[in-house]
Design a protein around this motif. Structure first.
Motif, PDB file in Angstrom:
ATOM      1  N   ASP A   1       3.861   4.334  -4.977  1.00  0.00           N
ATOM      2  CA  ASP A   1       3.482   5.295  -6.011  1.00  0.00           C
ATOM      3  C   ASP A   1       4.391   5.270  -7.222  1.00  0.00           C
ATOM      4  O   ASP A   1       3.982   5.694  -8.305  1.00  0.00           O
ATOM      5  CB  ASP A   1       3.484   6.709  -5.419  1.00  0.00           C
ATOM      6  CG  ASP A   1       2.355   6.928  -4.425  1.00  0.00           C
ATOM      7  OD1 ASP A   1       1.279   6.337  -4.614  1.00  0.00           O
ATOM      8  OD2 ASP A   1       2.562   7.674  -3.451  1.00  0.00           O
TER       9      ASP A   1
ATOM     10  N   SER B   1       0.836  -1.196   0.000  1.00  0.00           N
ATOM     11  CA  SER B   1       0.000   0.000   0.000  1.00  0.00           C
ATOM     12  C   SER B   1       0.873   1.249   0.000  1.00  0.00           C
ATOM     13  O   SER B   1       1.879   1.322   0.707  1.00  0.00           O
ATOM     14  CB  SER B   1      -0.895   0.002   1.235  1.00  0.00           C
ATOM     15  OG  SER B   1      -1.667   1.181   1.306  1.00  0.00           O
TER      16      SER B   1
ATOM     17  N   GLU C   1      -1.940   1.150  -6.984  1.00  0.00           N
ATOM     18  CA  GLU C   1      -3.057   2.053  -6.733  1.00  0.00           C
ATOM     19  C   GLU C   1      -3.161   3.105  -7.836  1.00  0.00           C
ATOM     20  O   GLU C   1      -2.185   3.393  -8.527  1.00  0.00           O
ATOM     21  CB  GLU C   1      -2.869   2.731  -5.374  1.00  0.00           C
ATOM     22  CG  GLU C   1      -2.833   1.752  -4.208  1.00  0.00           C
ATOM     23  CD  GLU C   1      -2.479   2.425  -2.889  1.00  0.00           C
ATOM     24  OE1 GLU C   1      -2.375   3.679  -2.872  1.00  0.00           O
ATOM     25  OE2 GLU C   1      -2.293   1.713  -1.891  1.00  0.00           O
TER      26      GLU C   1
END
Length: 258
Positions: free
Chosen positions: A96, A93, A122
């Motif tokens: 990026d 998580s 994500e």
């Protein structure tokens, strides 16, 4: 199959340039977590930590020797290194930005892994890869032909991968687009002017020749190198300016829309 960090960085300017051409296409603003898959000696990973000082930057590599070199030079507070294989890695998580530079060619089936990685990232994340595209160049075809010859096949059969080592630019582009990403893929051939005797042999010793040298006892490794070097001398003659080594590289960058 041990890596030699000193030998790998011997041609630093040439090995580093594709990395900067690759990451120049990443337009991430304030990433939280940046991962460098197959970080090697860590010098290029450090530039990611400098570019994004507020991000946590992690370099992952399966070579103890490379990571020992990387951690010895680590001074940036947001930079750490971890031992692990690329094939087993999954995005956590907050990941990026993912960069992998000249590493996926060592990972069988990495095109399939790329699909999984992109699905797991994500929205807003970036994935940038660069792999060598020179497996049909004389430096590699001569190595394979010699390894498959009658004198060496019994010891080197199956050691060198080539047909499926990397994908073509359109293959990486299609995977990225199918994952719903904005994508950019391209290729560049760098005409590298190497200096010194046996310059191309010195170049491949740090990378492509490693599986052969690791499979042979020292005496036989020297014999193979001598035969291979004679073939390279004919394919890459020394000129008045040095030895010209054309080196094709394949790049692809994906951005998942936010």
């Amino acid at each position: 199959m041990k890596w030699d960090p000193a030998r790998y960085v011997q041609f630093g300017d040439y090995r580093n340039r594709p990395f900067f051409d690759l990451v120049g296409r990443i337009r991430a603003g304030k990433p939280r977590l940046v991962v460098d898959l197959g970080c090697g000696p860590g010098n290029l990973t450090a530039t990611l930590a400098e570019r994004w000082p507020k991000a946590e930057v992690i370099g992952l590599d399966s070579s103890v020797e490379m990571l020992r070199h990387a951690t010895a030079d680590t001074v940036l507070p947001n930079l750490t290194f971890s031992l692990g294989g690329i094939a087993e890695w999954v995005p956590s998580s907050g990941t990026d930005v993912v960069v992998t530079n000249a590493a996926l060619q060592w990972v069988p089936g990495h095109v399939g892994l790329l699909k999984k990685w992109l699905d797991a990232l994500e929205p807003g994340a970036w994935f940038a890869l660069q792999v060598p595209g020179n497996f049909n160049a004389p430096s590699h075809t001569l190595m394979r032909e010699l390894a498959e010859s009658a004198d060496w096949a019994d010891r080197l059969s199956g050691i060198l991968r080539h047909n499926d080592a990397v994908g073509e630019p359109d293959e990486y582009l299609e995977v990225m687009l199918d994952a719903g990403c904005e994508a950019d893929a391209w290729e560049t051939t760098y005409y590298q002017v190497l200096q010194g005797e046996n310059a191309v042999l010195e170049w491949v010793r740090g990378t492509g020749l490693r599986p052969v040298l690791a499979a042979l006892p020292p005496t036989e490794a020297l014999e193979f190198e001598a035969e291979y070097s004679a073939l390279l001398d004919k394919a890459y003659p020394i000129t008045g300016h040095g030895t010209v080594l054309p080196f094709r590289r394949i790049f692809a960058v994906a951005h998942k829309p936010a």
